[in-house]
Design a protein around this motif. Structure first.
Motif, PDB file in Angstrom:
ATOM      1  N   GLY A  61       0.697  -1.096  -0.334  1.00  0.00           N
ATOM      2  CA  GLY A  61       0.059  -0.091  -0.271  1.00  0.00           C
ATOM      3  C   GLY A  61       0.523   1.427   0.115  1.00  0.00           C
ATOM      4  N   THR A  62       1.831   1.068   0.644  1.00  0.00           N
ATOM      5  CA  THR A  62       2.916   2.678   0.091  1.00  0.00           C
ATOM      6  C   THR A  62       3.415   2.521  -1.243  1.00  0.00           C
ATOM      7  N   HIS A  63       4.043   3.730  -1.755  1.00  0.00           N
ATOM      8  CA  HIS A  63       4.355   3.914  -2.750  1.00  0.00           C
ATOM      9  C   HIS A  63       6.149   3.686  -2.846  1.00  0.00           C
ATOM     10  N   PRO A  64       6.696   4.013  -4.042  1.00  0.00           N
ATOM     11  CA  PRO A  64       7.896   3.405  -4.079  1.00  0.00           C
ATOM     12  C   PRO A  64       8.356   4.963  -3.463  1.00  0.00           C
ATOM     13  N   PRO A  65      10.343   4.137  -2.680  1.00  0.00           N
ATOM     14  CA  PRO A  65      10.893   5.918  -2.322  1.00  0.00           C
ATOM     15  C   PRO A  65      11.468   6.624  -3.793  1.00  0.00           C
ATOM     16  N   ALA A  66      12.250   7.821  -3.349  1.00  0.00           N
ATOM     17  CA  ALA A  66      13.302   8.460  -4.052  1.00  0.00           C
ATOM     18  C   ALA A  66      14.186   7.011  -3.699  1.00  0.00           C
ATOM     19  N   VAL A  67      14.426   6.854  -4.310  1.00  0.00           N
ATOM     20  CA  VAL A  67      16.273   6.301  -4.867  1.00  0.00           C
ATOM     21  C   VAL A  67      17.097   6.900  -5.582  1.00  0.00           C
ATOM     22  N   PRO A  68      18.228   7.543  -4.991  1.00  0.00           N
ATOM     23  CA  PRO A  68      18.786   8.375  -6.074  1.00  0.00           C
ATOM     24  C   PRO A  68      20.124   7.039  -6.183  1.00  0.00           C
ATOM     25  N   VAL A  69      20.361   7.270  -7.225  1.00  0.00           N
ATOM     26  CA  VAL A  69      21.799   6.519  -8.832  1.00  0.00           C
ATOM     27  C   VAL A  69      22.574   7.525  -8.936  1.00  0.00           C
ATOM     28  N   GLY A  70      23.992   7.184  -9.010  1.00  0.00           N
ATOM     29  CA  GLY A  70      24.353   7.341  -9.637  1.00  0.00           C
ATOM     30  C   GLY A  70      23.818   7.722 -10.948  1.00  0.00           C
ATOM     31  N   ALA A  71      24.398   9.067 -12.371  1.00  0.00           N
ATOM     32  CA  ALA A  71      23.647   9.473 -13.147  1.00  0.00           C
ATOM     33  C   ALA A  71      23.950   8.550 -14.310  1.00  0.00           C
ATOM     34  N   GLY A  72      24.997   8.303 -14.341  1.00  0.00           N
ATOM     35  CA  GLY A  72      25.046   7.734 -15.299  1.00  0.00           C
ATOM     36  C   GLY A  72      24.483   6.136 -15.383  1.00  0.00           C
ATOM     37  N   GLU A  73      23.928   5.666 -14.351  1.00  0.00           N
ATOM     38  CA  GLU A  73      23.405   4.545 -14.057  1.00  0.00           C
ATOM     39  C   GLU A  73      22.192   4.741 -14.292  1.00  0.00           C
ATOM     40  N   ALA A  74      20.944   6.183 -14.255  1.00  0.00           N
ATOM     41  CA  ALA A  74      20.093   7.433 -13.816  1.00  0.00           C
ATOM     42  C   ALA A  74      20.637   6.881 -15.712  1.00  0.00           C
ATOM     43  N   ARG A  75      20.757   7.053 -16.455  1.00  0.00           N
ATOM     44  CA  ARG A  75      20.658   7.390 -17.830  1.00  0.00           C
ATOM     45  C   ARG A  75      20.810   5.376 -18.234  1.00  0.00           C
ATOM     46  N   THR A  76      21.433   4.795 -18.018  1.00  0.00           N
ATOM     47  CA  THR A  76      20.869   3.847 -18.408  1.00  0.00           C
ATOM     48  C   THR A  76      19.690   2.779 -18.149  1.00  0.00           C
ATOM     49  N   ALA A  77      19.288   3.484 -17.108  1.00  0.00           N
ATOM     50  CA  ALA A  77      17.881   2.910 -16.769  1.00  0.00           C
ATOM     51  C   ALA A  77      16.547   4.210 -16.751  1.00  0.00           C
ATOM     52  N   LEU A  78      16.558   4.834 -18.501  1.00  0.00           N
ATOM     53  CA  LEU A  78      15.852   5.614 -18.904  1.00  0.00           C
ATOM     54  C   LEU A  78      15.038   4.644 -20.055  1.00  0.00           C
ATOM     55  N   PRO A  79      13.936   4.192 -19.882  1.00  0.00           N
ATOM     56  CA  PRO A  79      12.756   3.533 -20.575  1.00  0.00           C
ATOM     57  C   PRO A  79      13.742   3.630 -21.900  1.00  0.00           C
ATOM     58  N   ALA A  80      14.052   2.986 -23.398  1.00  0.00           N
ATOM     59  CA  ALA A  80      13.557   3.166 -24.572  1.00  0.00           C
ATOM     60  C   ALA A  80      12.713   3.841 -25.416  1.00  0.00           C
TER      61      ALA A  80
END
Length: 262
Positions: A61-80
């Protein structure tokens, strides 16, 4: 004590359906921004929200937390490919991002908190009542020295109500072209005024895709300047040249604009 020279970059990229034709340019521009920030020196953590990332319900019933990552990891995680969503908009997404990031930072020991927080909001600034999120933005700026930058994406028009569409359709019946497309004017007041983001830190992008790309490139340069400064120090705003480069007409044929095709 906080971590000297460290920055948390929080990004909300709207995926509302009116932005459908610009989503490829928005996705590419954000990926380039993250790549550029990853290449710079300095401690950087990133939280990226696109649409419903931080709002979908978990089994408990909760919502996902904001989990900081590195900029490279954030870029890789972007949907295609970014797919449009009917519900989210910039004001709602911004409010949820601020809440999630605020909770994440509050849970840290003070010594583990970044020296600077930079929030990048990307979407249609003309949509909806922004009063609640505006108050939150102003509070975070004044109380915690968070730096905000707004890329106010314009599609040229805001869809009108069903009644207005019907009236326009009747009025323009048989005239052809785009005249039969009912639209409403963008509300008075620019994105800076509506969101409480300094005018120097607000840039209008579009309605052409090239303008979106230019605006996100300018936003990356703004983030770089913000990372180099100290809290409460003014950040040099967008230049006239950057604003001109982001103000690009929509050159798609009328039928593609009507169907919201890229």
């Amino acid at each position: 004590m906080t971590i000297p020279g460290s920055t948390l970059l929080a990004v909300h990229l709207d995926r509302s359906s009116t932005l459908r034709p610009l989503l490829p340019a928005l996705r590419s521009g954000l990926a380039d921004l993250l790549a550029e920030q990853d290449a710079h020196d300095g401690d950087l953590q990133v939280v990226v929200a696109t649409g419903d990332d931080l709002t979908r319900s978990l089994p408990d019933g909760t919502h996902p937390p904001a989990v900081p990552v590195g900029a490279g990891e954030a870029r890789t995680a972007l949907p295609a490919k970014l797919r449009p969503l009917g519900g989210p908009d910039l004001r709602g997404g911004a409010a949820r991002l601020l809440g999630a990031v605020g909770d994440e930072l509050a849970a840290r020991d003070e010594a583990d908190r970044p020296e600077r927080v930079v929030v990048l909001l990307v979407g249609e600034g003309a949509v909806g009542d922004t009063s609640a999120v505006r108050e939150r933005i102003v509070h975070q700026q004044n109380t915690y020295a968070w730096e905000f930058v707004l890329v106010d994406v314009t599609t040229g028009t805001i869809p009108a109500t069903a009644g207005a569409r019907a009236a326009a359709s009747e009025e323009n019946r048989g005239e052809g072209g785009d005249a039969a497309v009912a639209v409403a004017e963008r509300p008075a007041g620019d994105g800076a005024e509506r969101f409480g983001v300094p005018a120097t830190a607000t840039i209008t992008a579009g309605p052409g895709a090239a303008g979106v790309t230019a605006a996100l490139s300018a936003a990356s340069a703004f983030v770089t300047r913000a990372r180099a400064g100290r809290p409460h120090e003014p950040v040099e705003g967008f230049s006239d040249d950057e604003r001109a480069a982001a103000d690009v007409p929509d050159t798609r044929p009328g039928w593609r604009r009507l169907l919201r095709l890229a």
